[in-house]
Design a protein around this motif. Structure first.
Motif, PDB file in Angstrom:
ATOM      1  N   MET A   1       0.825  -1.198  -0.171  1.00 19.45           N
ATOM      2  CA  MET A   1       0.096  -0.121   0.069  1.00 19.45           C
ATOM      3  C   MET A   1       0.704   1.425   0.028  1.00 19.45           C
ATOM      4  N   PRO A   2       0.485   2.255  -0.474  1.00 23.30           N
ATOM      5  CA  PRO A   2       1.055   3.681  -0.601  1.00 23.30           C
ATOM      6  C   PRO A   2       1.636   4.027   0.866  1.00 23.30           C
ATOM      7  N   VAL A   3       3.071   4.326   1.021  1.00 21.17           N
ATOM      8  CA  VAL A   3       3.666   4.527   2.240  1.00 21.17           C
ATOM      9  C   VAL A   3       2.789   6.031   2.753  1.00 21.17           C
ATOM     10  N   GLN A   4       2.598   6.615   1.803  1.00 30.13           N
ATOM     11  CA  GLN A   4       1.762   7.884   2.113  1.00 30.13           C
ATOM     12  C   GLN A   4       0.712   8.050   1.093  1.00 30.13           C
ATOM     13  N   PRO A   5      -0.432   8.636   1.307  1.00 30.85           N
ATOM     14  CA  PRO A   5      -1.673   8.960   0.411  1.00 30.85           C
ATOM     15  C   PRO A   5      -0.990   9.954  -0.506  1.00 30.85           C
ATOM     16  N   LEU A   6      -1.658  10.050  -1.618  1.00 27.50           N
ATOM     17  CA  LEU A   6      -1.435  10.999  -2.773  1.00 27.50           C
ATOM     18  C   LEU A   6      -1.521  12.337  -2.229  1.00 27.50           C
ATOM     19  N   ALA A   7      -0.577  13.379  -2.272  1.00 33.70           N
ATOM     20  CA  ALA A   7      -0.693  14.584  -1.790  1.00 33.70           C
ATOM     21  C   ALA A   7      -1.482  15.343  -2.967  1.00 33.70           C
ATOM     22  N   ALA A   8      -2.079  16.602  -2.632  1.00 38.57           N
ATOM     23  CA  ALA A   8      -2.999  17.211  -3.388  1.00 38.57           C
ATOM     24  C   ALA A   8      -2.319  17.859  -4.580  1.00 38.57           C
ATOM     25  N   SER A   9      -1.018  18.240  -4.501  1.00 33.09           N
ATOM     26  CA  SER A   9       0.027  18.806  -5.468  1.00 33.09           C
ATOM     27  C   SER A   9       0.744  17.625  -6.273  1.00 33.09           C
ATOM     28  N   GLU A  10       0.627  16.405  -5.860  1.00 30.27           N
ATOM     29  CA  GLU A  10       1.130  15.679  -6.599  1.00 30.27           C
ATOM     30  C   GLU A  10       0.430  15.154  -7.844  1.00 30.27           C
ATOM     31  N   LYS A  11       0.891  14.602  -8.938  1.00 30.74           N
ATOM     32  CA  LYS A  11       0.380  14.448 -10.231  1.00 30.74           C
ATOM     33  C   LYS A  11      -0.396  13.054 -10.163  1.00 30.74           C
TER      34      LYS A  11
ATOM     35  N   THR B   1      -3.922   6.968 -14.904  1.00 31.82           N
ATOM     36  CA  THR B   1      -4.212   7.578 -13.688  1.00 31.82           C
ATOM     37  C   THR B   1      -4.007   6.872 -12.631  1.00 31.82           C
ATOM     38  N   LEU B   2      -3.189   7.474 -11.579  1.00 28.85           N
ATOM     39  CA  LEU B   2      -2.728   6.797 -10.381  1.00 28.85           C
ATOM     40  C   LEU B   2      -3.881   6.976  -9.380  1.00 28.85           C
ATOM     41  N   SER B   3      -3.840   5.997  -8.379  1.00 31.98           N
ATOM     42  CA  SER B   3      -4.892   6.181  -7.365  1.00 31.98           C
ATOM     43  C   SER B   3      -4.355   5.303  -6.152  1.00 31.98           C
ATOM     44  N   ASN B   4      -5.179   5.317  -5.191  1.00 30.99           N
ATOM     45  CA  ASN B   4      -4.568   4.720  -3.815  1.00 30.99           C
ATOM     46  C   ASN B   4      -4.790   3.289  -3.748  1.00 30.99           C
ATOM     47  N   GLN B   5      -5.046   2.658  -4.924  1.00 29.54           N
ATOM     48  CA  GLN B   5      -5.111   1.191  -4.939  1.00 29.54           C
ATOM     49  C   GLN B   5      -4.027   0.500  -4.859  1.00 29.54           C
ATOM     50  N   PRO B   6      -4.037  -0.816  -4.452  1.00 27.81           N
ATOM     51  CA  PRO B   6      -2.717  -1.730  -4.385  1.00 27.81           C
ATOM     52  C   PRO B   6      -1.838  -1.517  -5.308  1.00 27.81           C
ATOM     53  N   LEU B   7      -0.484  -1.526  -5.090  1.00 33.87           N
ATOM     54  CA  LEU B   7       0.526  -1.287  -6.274  1.00 33.87           C
ATOM     55  C   LEU B   7       0.555  -2.304  -7.177  1.00 33.87           C
ATOM     56  N   LYS B   8       0.104  -3.789  -7.059  1.00 32.04           N
ATOM     57  CA  LYS B   8       0.170  -4.773  -7.954  1.00 32.04           C
ATOM     58  C   LYS B   8      -0.877  -4.551  -8.910  1.00 32.04           C
TER      59      LYS B   8
END
Length: 360
Positions: free
Chosen positions: A276-286, A324-331
């Protein structure tokens, strides 16, 4: 008394260094006399262990004496059967001989068992050994709700169902040592000068400041350590020595785990089932990538999940994707990318390897 000898079996006493030293050298006699008094139900097992240790000592001493086996057997025959071939061995003596042979066979089996199949290192033995130097507090959780335990250094332990956790009221100046049976999640307060140790069966986890999960039930065949954030090192401890063996340490990073097989005494390092993400997607992150090289997206995934992704950047230079990247599992996300560029991926040594033939 804080000891847990009520869980000890014969084999556990035989593998307890302090117990063996008491039997052989009378060390800590007052302590062990108190154990006998506090655990009357264990006196029979303790006496059996004492007798076996003393017999082993005597057998070892006899083994060092120069003995001519051929002459010895001749002498035995001359004084028994060969003395009068017409007279059989008396029935009583025959049964005595059988009993001696059976006892000797049992003795050899037990000796071999103890030498080659040592008992597992379990929570009771760890706590017993540690309590000889420092009094411990024990917390037990029988409920479905994790029990929150706050330690004096600010570290927090969430003890899960059917689990036990022991720790000192005050840590020493050199280290922070704790003991686990079952499962718990740890959030460790950083302190580079005082490493934090979790002893769980045969496995020791050493950290400076991080969060991780340990599963180590006494009856399970494996011990598992999963790292959520930060970095830890683990190593196999056998026999119990409460000291770091840095030569055998295995370092774990976020989304990595180690599985210790208690039967083969082997360590296996791999990724957790769902990184899982080490940290959630930041608002400023693409989040959205349009017409970019696949390597660009793979590098972003590496940073977000803290997992090393191996690939041939030159081979993928012509692989242009939109995603598009999301907070879904990496695999799950890596599978979408690989399908887009006609590639596959596999896990190898706690890393993900992308195998591709390139793009036209």
């Amino acid at each position: 008394m804080t000891m847990l000898y009520h869980e000890f079996l014969l084999q556990d006493f035989l593998n307890d260094d302090a117990f063996v030293r008491w039997v052989l050298f009378d060390e800590q006699d007052r302590y062990w006399q108190q154990v006998l008094a506090d655990y009357p139900a264990k006196q029979e097992v303790i006496q059996q262990a004492i007798q076996l240790i003393q017999q082993l000592q005597q057998a070892e001493a006899l083994r060092t004496l120069p003995v001519d086996e051929e002459k010895t057997w001749k002498r035995i025959r001359s004084t028994t059967i060969d003395a009068d071939p017409l007279v059989g061995w008396p029935r009583k003596r025959r049964w005595t001989g059988v009993a001696v042979l059976c006892s000797l066979a049992l003795f050899i089996v037990v000796w071999t068992w103890v030498e080659h199949f040592p008992s597992k290192t379990v929570y009771a033995k760890l706590v017993t050994k540690a309590a000889e130097k420092n009094a411990l507090i024990e917390k037990v959780n029988r409920s479905d709700t994790p029990l929150k335990i706050t330690l004096e250094d600010g570290s927090i332990v969430y003890l899960k169902k059917n689990s036990r956790f022991s720790y000192p009221t005050h840590f020493t100046t050199q280290s922070r040592e704790t003991f686990l049976s079952g499962e718990a999640f740890f959030q460790i307060a950083p302190n580079p000068k005082k490493p934090f140790y979790v002893y769980a069966n045969e496995l020791v986890t050493q950290v400076l400041g991080t969060s991780f999960d340990i599963t180590a039930f006494d009856d399970d065949q494996q011990v598992q350590v999963k790292v959520r954030t930060g970095r830890v090192s683990v190593y196999n401890q056998k026999p119990i020595r409460f000291a770091s063996d840095e030569r055998q340490n295995l370092v774990l990073l976020p989304n990595q785990q180690v599985i210790f097989n208690r039967h083969t005494e082997s360590l296996s390092k791999q990724l957790v089932a769902e990184p899982m993400p080490v940290q959630p997607l930041a608002a400023s992150e693409k989040h959205y990538f349009e017409e970019v090289p696949a390597a660009t997206v793979l590098k972003t995934l590496e940073r977000r999940y803290g997992v090393h992704i191996l690939y041939d950047e030159e081979l993928l230079s012509n692989c242009i994707i939109t995603t598009t990247l999301s907070n879904q599992p990496l695999k799950d996300q890596l599978e979408v990318i690989c399908q887009t560029i006609g590639a596959t991926f596999k896990e190898m040594d706690a890393q993900l390897v992308v195998e591709a033939t390139g793009c036209p």
